[in-house]
Design a protein around this motif. Structure first.
Motif, PDB file in Angstrom:
ATOM      1  N   TYR A 200       0.835  -1.210   0.000  1.00  0.00           N
ATOM      2  CA  TYR A 200       0.000   0.000   0.000  1.00  0.00           C
ATOM      3  C   TYR A 200       0.861   1.248   0.000  1.00  0.00           C
ATOM      4  O   TYR A 200       0.650   2.181  -0.788  1.00  0.00           O
ATOM      5  CB  TYR A 200      -0.914  -0.025   1.227  1.00  0.00           C
ATOM      6  CG  TYR A 200      -1.617   1.279   1.523  1.00  0.00           C
ATOM      7  CD1 TYR A 200      -2.750   1.647   0.810  1.00  0.00           C
ATOM      8  CD2 TYR A 200      -1.141   2.131   2.510  1.00  0.00           C
ATOM      9  CE1 TYR A 200      -3.400   2.839   1.082  1.00  0.00           C
ATOM     10  CE2 TYR A 200      -1.781   3.328   2.791  1.00  0.00           C
ATOM     11  CZ  TYR A 200      -2.913   3.679   2.075  1.00  0.00           C
ATOM     12  OH  TYR A 200      -3.540   4.862   2.345  1.00  0.00           O
ATOM     13  N   TRP A 201       1.841   1.278   0.867  1.00  0.00           N
ATOM     14  CA  TRP A 201       2.668   2.473   1.013  1.00  0.00           C
ATOM     15  C   TRP A 201       3.457   2.766  -0.259  1.00  0.00           C
ATOM     16  O   TRP A 201       3.661   3.916  -0.630  1.00  0.00           O
ATOM     17  CB  TRP A 201       3.620   2.289   2.190  1.00  0.00           C
ATOM     18  CG  TRP A 201       4.309   3.556   2.591  1.00  0.00           C
ATOM     19  CD1 TRP A 201       5.430   4.088   2.032  1.00  0.00           C
ATOM     20  CD2 TRP A 201       3.923   4.454   3.629  1.00  0.00           C
ATOM     21  NE1 TRP A 201       5.780   5.253   2.674  1.00  0.00           N
ATOM     22  CE2 TRP A 201       4.868   5.499   3.654  1.00  0.00           C
ATOM     23  CE3 TRP A 201       2.882   4.454   4.562  1.00  0.00           C
ATOM     24  CZ2 TRP A 201       4.793   6.544   4.564  1.00  0.00           C
ATOM     25  CZ3 TRP A 201       2.823   5.494   5.459  1.00  0.00           C
ATOM     26  CH2 TRP A 201       3.761   6.518   5.462  1.00  0.00           C
ATOM     27  N   ARG A 208      -7.843   2.258  -2.210  1.00  0.00           N
ATOM     28  CA  ARG A 208      -9.204   1.996  -1.728  1.00  0.00           C
ATOM     29  C   ARG A 208      -9.533   0.514  -1.698  1.00  0.00           C
ATOM     30  O   ARG A 208     -10.627   0.127  -1.289  1.00  0.00           O
ATOM     31  CB  ARG A 208     -10.206   2.716  -2.632  1.00  0.00           C
ATOM     32  CG  ARG A 208     -10.043   4.228  -2.694  1.00  0.00           C
ATOM     33  CD  ARG A 208     -10.728   4.800  -3.902  1.00  0.00           C
ATOM     34  NE  ARG A 208     -10.133   4.290  -5.136  1.00  0.00           N
ATOM     35  CZ  ARG A 208     -10.538   4.604  -6.357  1.00  0.00           C
ATOM     36  NH1 ARG A 208     -11.550   5.430  -6.511  1.00  0.00           N
ATOM     37  NH2 ARG A 208      -9.937   4.097  -7.418  1.00  0.00           N
ATOM     38  N   SER A 209      -8.608  -0.321  -2.138  1.00  0.00           N
ATOM     39  CA  SER A 209      -8.917  -1.736  -2.352  1.00  0.00           C
ATOM     40  C   SER A 209      -8.805  -2.559  -1.071  1.00  0.00           C
ATOM     41  O   SER A 209      -8.251  -2.128  -0.064  1.00  0.00           O
ATOM     42  CB  SER A 209      -7.981  -2.323  -3.409  1.00  0.00           C
ATOM     43  OG  SER A 209      -6.648  -2.393  -2.910  1.00  0.00           O
ATOM     44  N   VAL A 226      -7.390  -3.404   4.302  1.00  0.00           N
ATOM     45  CA  VAL A 226      -8.657  -2.815   3.857  1.00  0.00           C
ATOM     46  C   VAL A 226      -8.499  -1.302   3.852  1.00  0.00           C
ATOM     47  O   VAL A 226      -8.327  -0.695   4.913  1.00  0.00           O
ATOM     48  CB  VAL A 226      -9.821  -3.231   4.771  1.00  0.00           C
ATOM     49  CG1 VAL A 226     -11.135  -2.647   4.252  1.00  0.00           C
ATOM     50  CG2 VAL A 226      -9.909  -4.747   4.895  1.00  0.00           C
ATOM     51  N   ALA A 227      -8.508  -0.698   2.664  1.00  0.00           N
ATOM     52  CA  ALA A 227      -8.383   0.758   2.515  1.00  0.00           C
ATOM     53  C   ALA A 227      -7.206   1.315   3.316  1.00  0.00           C
ATOM     54  O   ALA A 227      -7.326   2.322   4.013  1.00  0.00           O
ATOM     55  CB  ALA A 227      -9.688   1.436   2.926  1.00  0.00           C
ATOM     56  N   VAL A 335     -11.218 -10.275  -1.409  1.00  0.00           N
ATOM     57  CA  VAL A 335     -10.120  -9.438  -1.892  1.00  0.00           C
ATOM     58  C   VAL A 335     -10.144  -9.355  -3.417  1.00  0.00           C
ATOM     59  O   VAL A 335     -10.717 -10.210  -4.094  1.00  0.00           O
ATOM     60  CB  VAL A 335      -8.757  -9.986  -1.431  1.00  0.00           C
ATOM     61  CG1 VAL A 335      -8.668  -9.996   0.085  1.00  0.00           C
ATOM     62  CG2 VAL A 335      -8.495 -11.388  -1.981  1.00  0.00           C
ATOM     63  N   ASP A 336      -9.508  -8.317  -3.949  1.00  0.00           N
ATOM     64  CA  ASP A 336      -9.402  -8.229  -5.404  1.00  0.00           C
ATOM     65  C   ASP A 336      -7.983  -8.482  -5.906  1.00  0.00           C
ATOM     66  O   ASP A 336      -7.756  -8.631  -7.099  1.00  0.00           O
ATOM     67  CB  ASP A 336      -9.906  -6.882  -5.928  1.00  0.00           C
ATOM     68  CG  ASP A 336      -9.383  -5.703  -5.137  1.00  0.00           C
ATOM     69  OD1 ASP A 336      -8.216  -5.757  -4.702  1.00  0.00           O
ATOM     70  OD2 ASP A 336     -10.122  -4.730  -4.953  1.00  0.00           O
ATOM     71  N   THR A 337      -7.022  -8.544  -4.972  1.00  0.00           N
ATOM     72  CA  THR A 337      -5.626  -8.830  -5.312  1.00  0.00           C
ATOM     73  C   THR A 337      -5.011  -9.643  -4.183  1.00  0.00           C
ATOM     74  O   THR A 337      -5.332  -9.424  -3.012  1.00  0.00           O
ATOM     75  CB  THR A 337      -4.823  -7.528  -5.494  1.00  0.00           C
ATOM     76  OG1 THR A 337      -5.429  -6.725  -6.498  1.00  0.00           O
ATOM     77  CG2 THR A 337      -3.379  -7.811  -5.891  1.00  0.00           C
ATOM     78  N   ILE A 338      -4.128 -10.576  -4.534  1.00  0.00           N
ATOM     79  CA  ILE A 338      -3.330 -11.282  -3.534  1.00  0.00           C
ATOM     80  C   ILE A 338      -1.866 -11.151  -3.943  1.00  0.00           C
ATOM     81  O   ILE A 338      -1.480 -11.513  -5.058  1.00  0.00           O
ATOM     82  CB  ILE A 338      -3.724 -12.763  -3.409  1.00  0.00           C
ATOM     83  CG1 ILE A 338      -5.150 -12.885  -2.860  1.00  0.00           C
ATOM     84  CG2 ILE A 338      -2.745 -13.511  -2.490  1.00  0.00           C
ATOM     85  CD1 ILE A 338      -5.654 -14.311  -2.747  1.00  0.00           C
TER      86      ILE A 338
END
Length: 419
Positions: A200-201, A208-209, A226-227, A335-338
């Motif tokens: 994320y960082w 937002r995912s 989460v977000a 989830v939408d990505t792993i």
């Protein structure tokens, strides 16, 4: 309705604005107000405070908008640093990152597993000191240390709740004693959770995912974000996919469960299976007495990449087991990505990525609603260590204990400073 300027003093608001500046790389105050719903006065007050602390700087004028050109602001990466320490069963990796999360120094060493904690932690501290000195990082700008390791653990107390690598580590106050030795705050966290937040960082995922991370070093762990927030559960011991049961009639695991994924798909399982495969151990020059399982696993993975059918079969079997775990993760958290992170994915990552993706595409409950992408970590083998440092950087966003202009801390070093 836009918020009142009184919110400028709230750490949450300040953190939100700083995170938006970090993610955008360069952004105007008008754009910050539009993104947050805060008033222009509030945004100006927050940005002024961030600039006063040296965390944000002005970065020239933006493009034409039909009116007066907007002044852009951006993060000052050199304003603060943090340290990430990945404490594995055999290996320790230490990194220093700047406020943007960019790695500026790294070192690694082996042998921690053979030491009691009262010897290992001073060694870790000396390596941290040496790395900061080598990188010429001003110690007063170091926010703290993210110490990441396997679970279970009591994150608040800063202790491991497992007798690994030896019984002496169980309930040992690793975070507090390392903090006392270094004179810096220390945050203890799970290696898989750290690896997950690092994506994320670094901007590798949609902020937002909801996405997951499968982390594989000596063992297997998981994390879900989460977000931009790590899913913690009730005790910060969540998403331990290495210890979900693949076979209710399987062998008992050291964790107390039976048929755990780690005992079928983890590096130790692959090495054990290779040793039992006629001719394979000799062909790959595997050492049954080696303490460093990751080195032996890397030999098998390299042979699998090179086309050795025996090695390839073992790695593919591991990948299909992990594919089942990925399906479970996706079903539970939507989830939408792993992300695949950790040193054990470094050599044979393409095999794992391909086969896990196949399993998810074929078996996922919600596959008609949306796809789930399987992707490699942007942080490679050092994902956990980098993530540990980034978890410390996130503590600056909450800013429960702001620094003065000269970088001094108003709170003594220790685990309580970082939240």
């Amino acid at each position: 309705m836009a918020s009142s300027p009184i919110w400028a003093s709230r750490p949450k608001t300040r953190g939100l604005v700083l995170d938006l500046i970090r993610a955008a790389r360069s952004i105007s105050r008008v754009e910050l107000a539009a993104a947050t719903g805060l008033t222009g006065a509030t945004i100006s007050a927050v940005v002024r405070e961030l600039m006063g602390d040296g965390l944000v700087v002005e970065a020239g004028r933006g493009g034409p908008t039909g009116g007066k050109p907007r002044t852009m602001v951006q993060l000052n990466p050199l304003a603060r640093y943090s340290v990430g320490v990945q404490l594995e069963r055999n290996t320790c990796v230490i990194v220093v990152v700047d406020l943007a999360g960019r790695q500026v120094a790294r070192t690694s060493f082996q042998g921690v597993a053979s030491m009691p904690p009262e010897r290992a932690l001073p060694l870790v501290a000396s390596q941290v000191d040496a790395l900061l000195a080598t990188a010429a990082v001003d110690r007063e700008r170091v926010l703290g240390v993210g110490l990441v390791s396997y679970g279970p653990q009591d994150r608040r107390a800063g202790v491991l709740l497992t007798p690994q690598p030896t019984d002496a580590w169980l309930d040992y106050p690793v975070a507090r004693l390392l903090a006392e030795t270094l004179g810096l705050p220390v945050l203890l966290d799970n290696d898989a959770a750290a690896a997950a937040i690092g994506e994320y960082w670094m901007g590798a995922v949609d902020p937002r995912s909801t996405y997951g991370c499968i982390y594989m070093a000596t063992g297997i762990g998981g994390g879900v974000v989460v977000a931009g927030e790590v899913y913690r559960g009730s005790s910060s011991n969540s998403v331990e996919i290495g210890h979900i049961s693949m076979d209710i009639n399987g062998d008992e695991c050291s964790c107390g469960n039976v048929g755990c994924l780690e005992n079928y798909a983890g590096p130790s399982a692959i090495v054990r299976q290779a040793m039992a495969t006629p001719g394979l151990a000799q062909r790959l020059a595997l050492d049954s007495t080696a303490a460093d399982l990751l080195t032996e696993f890397a030999r098998i993975a390299a042979a699998a990449n090179a086309g050795d059918t025996g090695a390839r079969g073992l790695v593919e079997q591991s990948a299909r087991h992990l594919g089942g775990a990925a399906v479970t993760m996706a079903c539970l958290f939507d989830v939408d990505t792993i992300v695949l992170a950790g040193p054990s994915f470094a050599v044979a990552g393409s095999i794992y990525q391909t086969l896990i993706q196949q399993e998810v595409d074929r078996r996922l409950f919600a596959r008609r609603a949306h796809p789930v992408r399987i992707v490699p970590s942007v942080n490679g083998s050092d994902a956990a260590a980098i993530g540990g440092a980034i978890l410390v950087l996130q503590s600056e966003l909450t800013l429960r204990h702001p620094r003065t202009d000269d970088g001094a801390r108003p709170v003594p070093a220790g685990t309580a400073e970082i939240h």
